[in-house]
Scaffold this active site. Structure first.
Site, PDB file in Angstrom:
ATOM      1  CB  CYS A   1      -0.976  -0.028   1.174  1.00  0.00           C
ATOM      2  SG  CYS A   1      -2.373   1.117   0.976  1.00  0.00           S
TER       3      CYS A   1
ATOM      4  CG  HIS B   1      -3.045  -3.488   3.765  1.00  0.00           C
ATOM      5  ND1 HIS B   1      -2.108  -2.777   4.480  1.00  0.00           N
ATOM      6  CD2 HIS B   1      -3.782  -2.563   3.088  1.00  0.00           C
ATOM      7  CE1 HIS B   1      -2.270  -1.483   4.257  1.00  0.00           C
ATOM      8  NE2 HIS B   1      -3.281  -1.330   3.409  1.00  0.00           N
TER       9      HIS B   1
ATOM     10  CD  GLU C   1      -0.307  -5.754   6.023  1.00  0.00           C
ATOM     11  OE1 GLU C   1      -0.747  -4.595   6.177  1.00  0.00           O
ATOM     12  OE2 GLU C   1       0.017  -6.217   4.912  1.00  0.00           O
TER      13      GLU C   1
END
Length: 224
Positions: free
Chosen positions: A80, A186, A188
């Site tokens: 991002c 994202h 994660e």
């Protein structure tokens, strides 16, 4: 020995990236100082607010050291806002915003809209085995254009009714150029560590190449 991979710990999902890297076999650590940057084999630049991270890099005296390490071939992964910072040029950014380089791309900041326009999609992702990658987009950028040296890894349609995994031509949301990787989303946040495992493998590959490069440099110096 497992590579040491840092996570730039100025803003963003630092803890989540650390957990994903450790689950992918890396020794993960935070990076806030130049001494910490010098000790890592690769670096993750998390999401957040790209202009804020840009200012903090300058305040923490990390901007130029990080630029040099990326220019010297240190593997880097940006998600991002990290993608925005790694791009060579940004559209809709601030005039005083700093770029780290590493990716010969033009990125449009907040391209998919504001926080309320956040969305999720399943993407076909080159270089990652298994089912489509579930991607979370939050105030996400996209790659407006990329040079021929940049490998496009994933695209998503800007039409919400067209699943990303079925888009042959759409907005570019994941790229790689040599040792530099970036995603507009994202990974994660999903519990799927495949993108992080890909980056760990990139760092491991770079680490194996480094002794040969040093030897070549010494040979070149010996000839001058």
């Amino acid at each position: 020995m497992s590579p040491i991979i840092g996570v730039l710990a100025l803003q963003g999902d630092v803890r989540e990236h650390l957990a994903a890297l450790r689950a992918s076999g890396a020794r993960a650590t935070t990076v806030r100082r130049t001494t910490e940057l010098s000790e890592v084999d690769g670096l993750v630049i998390p999401g957040g607010e790209s202009t804020t991270i840009s200012r903090l890099l300058e305040s923490f005296e990390l901007l130029e050291p990080l630029r040099r390490r990326i220019a010297d071939g240190m593997p880097a992964y940006g998600s991002c806002a990290g993608m925005i910072l790694l791009a060579s040029k940004v559209l809709d950014g601030r005039e005083d915003q700093h770029q780290l380089g590493g990716l010969d791309v033009i990125v449009r900041r907040n391209a998919f809209g504001r926080q309320v326009d956040s969305f999720e999609d399943d993407l076909a992702f080159d270089g990652v085995d298994g089912p489509p990658v579930h991607a979370v987009f939050i105030r996400a950028p996209w790659v407006e254009s990329a040079s021929p040296q940049v490998e496009v890894l994933a695209r998503v349609s800007d039409d919400p009714d067209v699943p990303g995994g079925q888009v042959a031509a759409g907005r570019i949301v994941a790229v790689r150029q040599g040792p530099v990787l970036a995603t507009a989303f994202h990974p994660e946040l999903t519990g799927d560590t495949r993108v992080h495992r890909l980056f760990v493998q990139m760092v491991e590959g770079r680490s194996r190449e480094r002794p040969l490069e040093v030897g070549n440099n010494e040979t070149q110096e010996g000839r001058t």
